[in-house]
Design an enzyme around this catalytic site. Structure first.
Site, PDB file in Angstrom:
ATOM      1  CG  ASP A 124      -1.875  -1.141   1.279  1.00 50.67           C
ATOM      2  OD1 ASP A 124      -2.171  -1.693   0.211  1.00 50.67           O
ATOM      3  OD2 ASP A 124      -2.323  -1.496   2.383  1.00 50.67           O
ATOM      4  CE  LYS A 125       0.325   8.546  -1.352  1.00 47.01           C
ATOM      5  NZ  LYS A 125      -0.661   9.599  -1.696  1.00 47.01           N
TER       6      LYS A 125
END
Length: 320
Positions: free
Chosen positions: A145-146
């Protein structure tokens, strides 16, 4: 694991020429690099057929005057969805087949609608091109995830990429995370006890940015964790990820009442710790058998300072 699906466009180039007296005694790849204005590394990774005097040969073969050389190159053209871009990448392992980087929080792994640059795929694409390697998807194998920090793998060729994806599908790659979590549900967790979490994860029907375990449908998700420290309203979890679903750790923990600190999607957009510490989830270790050499690979990254600063500032009882 969520794969990035990008259409591939193969390009083919064919060259033929006769070796001159000046080229006698030189390696084929050295002469080719000059003749066709491409790096030796690019030629090595793109070669489809090489003939000298109508016989297959290696790039290391030395030429004689009058040798007839035929070469066909086939490679993936660079996708317009991933723009090569210079960027900071922290390489912690690299060999002839793949590289492992330490991803920083806040930087996406791959481009998405409206965000075509400043991702790790952009940076790795540029890095590989400088080595003469052309992969239209930057060799991406898996993703984080970012806002998640930690270990990320990229392949240097399509064959290695597929081998790694097979390992992920067969759950032959072991991935470990640290997370600092709230215990909002006041569950009486036992220190160093191993807990197994099993759910079916699907997209939340009321919020498309989120996933949930509460719909009793979707993809099977499994992980193990053990609490290793407790302090105030928090605990530290050492996590072994068994499957690899989008937002898996975050949603499995949050739906049980212990969201990860700094998670502004599954805890609260007003999580007061996000601004100073980010999401306190970290992929710190990976283990697997090398898909090409069969050697055992184990990579461990030290815990980021932001985790330590959070512990120092918020461990009011000095339990740790």
């Amino acid at each position: 694991m969520e794969e990035t699906k990008i259409l591939e466009a193969m390009k083919e180039e064919i060259y033929s020429f006769i070796a001159t007296d000046l080229e006698e005694g030189e390696r084929v790849d050295t002469v080719l690099a000059i003749k066709i204005n491409k790096s030796r590394s690019f030629i090595k990774n793109s070669i489809d057929q090489l003939l000298i005097n109508d016989k297959s040969c290696k790039l290391s073969k030395k030429l004689k005057k009058g040798d007839r050389i035929f070469i066909r190159l086939r490679y993936n053209e660079i996708s317009d969805k991933i723009v090569p871009q210079k960027g900071n990448i922290n390489i912690i392992y690299e060999d002839n087949y793949f590289l492992i980087v330490k991803k920083e929080p806040g930087i996406p792994v791959h481009p998405s609608a409206g965000h075509y640059q400043d991702t790790y795929c952009n940076y790795i694409m540029q890095y590989l091109i400088e080595k003469g390697i052309y992969l239209n998807d930057a060799g991406i194998i898996h993703r984080l995830d970012k806002d998640t920090e930690g270990i990320l793998l990229f392949a240097k060729d399509k064959y290695t990429q597929e081998k790694f994806r097979e390992l992920f599908k067969k759950r032959k790659i072991k991935k470990y995370y640290f997370a600092i979590c709230y215990n909002k549900s006041k569950i009486n967790l036992i220190k160093n006890k191993i807990y197994l979490l099993e759910d079916y994860i699907s997209r939340d029907k009321t919020n498309r940015l989120k996933f949930t375990t509460k719909n009793k449908e979707g993809k099977f998700a499994q992980l193990k964790f053990k609490p290793i420290f407790f302090f105030d309203e928090f605990f530290i979890a050492n996590i072994k990820l068994i499957t690899g679903r989008t937002h898996q750790i975050r949603v499995q923990f949050a739906d049980r009442g212990f969201p990860i600190v700094g998670d502004i999607i599954y805890n609260s957009p007003k999580d007061k710790y996000y601004k100073d510490y980010g999401l306190l989830l970290y992929s710190y270790k990976i283990e697997f058998l090398h898909p090409l050499t069969n050697n055992y690979v184990s990579i461990i990254c030290r815990i980021p300072d932001r985790f330590k600063f959070f512990l120092i500032k918020n461990n009011k009882k000095n339990i740790i």
